[in-house]
Design an enzyme around this catalytic site. Structure first.
Site, short mmCIF file in Angstrom:
data_model
loop_
_atom_site.label_atom_id
_atom_site.label_comp_id
_atom_site.label_asym_id
_atom_site.label_seq_id
_atom_site.Cartn_x
_atom_site.Cartn_y
_atom_site.Cartn_z
N VAL A 1 6.18 -19.60 -18.74
CA VAL A 1 5.66 -19.46 -18.00
C VAL A 1 5.52 -16.90 -18.06
O VAL A 1 5.70 -16.96 -18.88
CB VAL A 1 7.18 -18.91 -16.95
CG1 VAL A 1 7.54 -20.31 -16.55
CG2 VAL A 1 8.60 -18.58 -18.35
N SER A 2 5.09 -17.14 -17.01
CA SER A 2 4.69 -15.25 -16.85
C SER A 2 6.47 -14.82 -16.69
O SER A 2 7.19 -15.15 -16.68
CB SER A 2 3.65 -14.96 -15.84
OG SER A 2 4.13 -15.30 -14.76
N THR A 3 6.21 -13.49 -17.24
CA THR A 3 6.99 -12.54 -17.02
C THR A 3 7.28 -12.59 -15.84
O THR A 3 8.11 -12.20 -14.52
CB THR A 3 5.96 -10.74 -17.60
OG1 THR A 3 5.74 -11.32 -18.66
CG2 THR A 3 7.63 -9.58 -17.78
N GLN B 1 8.97 -15.48 -14.58
CA GLN B 1 10.62 -14.51 -15.23
C GLN B 1 11.36 -14.25 -14.03
O GLN B 1 12.75 -14.15 -13.40
CB GLN B 1 10.39 -14.42 -16.35
CG GLN B 1 10.10 -15.06 -17.49
CD GLN B 1 9.75 -14.58 -18.78
OE1 GLN B 1 9.57 -13.27 -19.11
NE2 GLN B 1 10.23 -15.00 -19.93
#
Length: 695
Positions: free
Chosen positions: A29-31, A34
């Protein structure tokens, strides 16, 4: 990695036909994801449920949290761990499960290179979101379609977004992001109405004449800084100190530094009252044709910060020259690789008033005007470069070791390669089949429209409409082929570079000592060399160099060792009374002591005051001047030319250092210099690196 895969290796060893597939899930998952609440836990529950529903054995979990999907798999830790296990024999798992296609990659090549590499190893990929996998030809086709749809949609969104920004720029509006320092945004939130204006008191609600605002307006700061810069003749440290003393800090609340305020005030866009949108000189994404990818460069006019006269006055002010700068065209191979005792790093530099080259600690540059700086002394460039490169050559002098390093590098590149040829052949077959289908369908469709009574242009349009899906599929296949052909050529270039490294290793043997600075930079990067300075370097010598040391260095001679036999020859040749052991006058120094001091100075590099304190004598430099002027020194050295000797002290002393390096994926080099003292602190004279080793 979460659940271990180690036990799965034993399972694979006992595998028989018809066994259940063993699956691992990959959670990325990317920032941004998130922040929206779609974290590792969210996707992990769904991949685990999917694996259970398919009745696969869940044997491991790998994670890349907060990693961008645009990064290739070899730059993501979790994805790399999967690939490292995938090449093992027997294979510890059969299938990798992801929640959605973008977990693998947000770019076409990033996605397919990972999927294809796993496929080449006999490992499948499953996507939970669309309930698809490439365990069958039909599933592989569905995965290709879904992935391509996602990439196209992402490209459309980006194109639409960039197009909107381009339109704003062309209309002279604010294109988004933070306002340039000295300006503020007006009409925030009003579509198409946002503009940049000077950040000055405008007499609004917060700024009235009867109740002045207490805000520090950025335009006022820049205008004050310009006046101060003119007054102090562009002494930027003084400008920064003045602003800090007045409480005018940067936008982030930090004190100003000289380079910071200079960069703000002397920015050409500020002085010319403009913003260059998609500036090719300032980070705009450039296409193969050299132009910006997402639109043309646009110059947006801004309200001027200064009048033309104020700009001219600032430009005309004669500023102070920077005291230090790197000599043009001089390569400093250790810049950024020398770690200082204060925790920063050294960079190549040279004082403008000196010809000597050296490295200076980046901690010497204050974080802001008036801030404390480190006490690290500069390091003589030639000495430390010879020390590092000489020992690199010594450690790589073993031909077999050098070739082993190159072989491992070549092997690492080979492990990342994908079988592009097979996929190109497969696409060629599909393209040929699709072309045949179009030919067949053209005849069939033409007969159909004829029976419908259509003729001329109407018939052509009807045929084109019916064949459009077939042509779209052909175009998609041809586009995929072009992409794969490009990826293959780039992969071949990477493979060739690895082979060139192997060839370089063969040819480098025995001649690395003669490498240019540019070649040294390449090898130091290849070996990932890092040199840690373990103590503050001795201060570099100022003023006149040691004349005795220079005498030996210029003649490339060792410093001779004085023996009794040779001293007697010198006494006879020079006619010293009393064997040269008694001073000629009260309070003087015996000739034997004078010579011993000269030789000691050549070996240690000690200063005259230090030697005078050790011997209790004065005027030693006077003795040297007389010996050299009268030719006595040359005559004595002629007598001693056949004596055994020791190396002369270097022009500048080096500190104790520790060097480490590695060739990926894991060949590690570690070495430490001898004691800082060595012979009077000359670390480079401490002999070979007994502690150096390879693992």
């Amino acid at each position: 990695m979460g659940k271990s895969v180690t036990s799965a290796i034993d399972i694979a060893a006992r595998a028989i036909a018809g066994r259940r597939l063993r699956a691992v899930d990959y959670l990325r998952v990317s920032t941004e994801d998130q922040a929206k609440g779609y974290g590792i836990g969210y996707t992990g529950k769904r991949t685990a449920a999917h694996i259970a529903r398919k009745q696969w054995d869940h044997v491991g979990t790998f994670k890349d949290e907060g990693e961008s999907g645009t990064l290739p798999w070899e730059l993501r830790e979790g994805a790399t761990e999967i690939m490292e296990l995938a090449v093992q024999q027997p294979r510890p798992f059969d299938l990798v499960c992801v929640y959605e296609t973008r977990a693998i990659g947000r770019k076409n090549r990033v996605f397919w290179e990972w999927v294809w590499k796993l496929q080449d190893l006999g490992i499948f990929v499953a996507v939970v979101d669309d309930d698809i996998d490439n365990t069958t030809e039909e599933g592989e086709a569905r995965m290709r379609d879904k992935a391509n749809e996602a990439f196209k949609e992402l490209a459309k969104i980006r194109k639409r977004t960039q197009g909107g920004i381009q339109e704003k720029a062309e209309l002279g509006g604010f294109t988004g992001g933070q306002a340039r320092y000295g300006y503020r945004i007006v009409n925030k939130g009003q579509k198409g109405e946002q503009q940049l204006v000077l950040d000055v008191c405008d007499g609004g609600e917060a700024c009235t004449r009867t109740d002045p605002c207490e805000a520090v307006h950025e335009a006022d700061v820049l205008r004050l800084a310009r006046r101060v810069a003119v007054r102090v003749k562009k002494n930027w440290e003084q400008v920064a100190l003045y602003l800090n003393a007045e409480g005018f800090f940067t936008r982030s609340g930090k004190p100003w530094s000289g380079p910071n305020i200079r960069g703000r005030l002397m920015d050409e866009d500020l002085l010319n009252a403009r913003i260059v949108f998609r500036d090719v000189k300032n980070g705009a994404q450039i296409g193969p044709d050299g132009n910006p990818v997402w639109g043309e460069s646009v110059t947006i006019a801004l309200p001027p910060m200064f009048t033309p006269g104020e700009v001219a006055e600032l430009r005309a002010t004669q500023g102070r020259a920077y005291h230090r700068s790197a000599i043009p065209d001089r390569v400093y191979p250790l810049s950024g690789r020398l770690l200082s005792p204060c925790g920063r790093h050294y960079v190549g530099s040279s004082p403008t008033e000196e010809e000597s080259l050296h490295y200076v600690c980046s901690g010497k540059r204050p974080e802001y005007a008036g801030a404390a700086t480190c006490s690290c002394s500069q390091i003589y460039a030639q000495g430390v470069e010879e020390w590092v490169w000489g020992n690199v050559c010594a450690l790589l002098s073993d031909r077999d070791r050098l070739l082993a390093l190159a072989d491992e590098w070549v092997g690492a590149v080979a492990k990342q390669q994908v079988d592009y040829s097979t996929r190109l052949s497969s696409l060629d077959q599909k393209i040929a089949e699709q072309s045949d289908t179009i030919d067949l369908m053209t005849g069939v469709t033409a007969k159909q429209v004829t029976r419908q009574g259509l003729t001329g242009r109407a018939a052509e349009i009807a045929v084109e409409k019916k064949l459009q899906p077939f042509f779209a599929e052909l175009e998609q296949l041809q586009s995929e082929r072009a992409d794969i052909e490009l990826w293959q050529s780039e992969a071949l270039e990477a493979d060739q570079r690895a082979k060139d490294l192997h060839a370089l290793a063969k040819s480098a043997h025995g001649r690395m000592e003669k490498f240019t600075k540019e070649q040294q930079v390449e090898w130091l990067a290849l070996l990932d060399i890092s040199v840690k300075v373990l103590e503050n370097p001795p201060a570099m010598r100022r003023g006149i160099a040691c004349p005795i040391g220079d005498w030996f260095r210029e003649r490339n001679r060792a410093v001779p060792t004085l023996s009794e036999e040779v001293w007697q020859q010198i006494v006879e040749a020079e006619g010293f009374p009393n064997g040269g052991l008694v001073p000629r006058q009260s309070g003087g120094v015996a000739p034997r002591v004078v010579l011993e001091v000269f030789l000691r100075k050549a070996v240690t590099g000690a200063s005259w005051p230090v030697l005078e304190a050790e011997t209790g004598s004065k005027g030693l430099i006077g003795h040297w001047k007389r010996w050299s002027k009268q030719g006595r020194w040359d005559r004595v050295m002629e007598v001693m030319k056949h004596c055994d000797g020791v190396p002369v002290a270097p022009r500048h002393r080096l500190p104790k250092m520790e060097m480490t390096g590695k060739v990926r994926p894991g060949v590690i080099l570690a070495a430490t210099s001898g004691e800082a003292g060595g012979q009077e602190g000359h670390a480079q004279e401490s002999g070979p690196w007994g502690g150096a080793y390879w693992t």
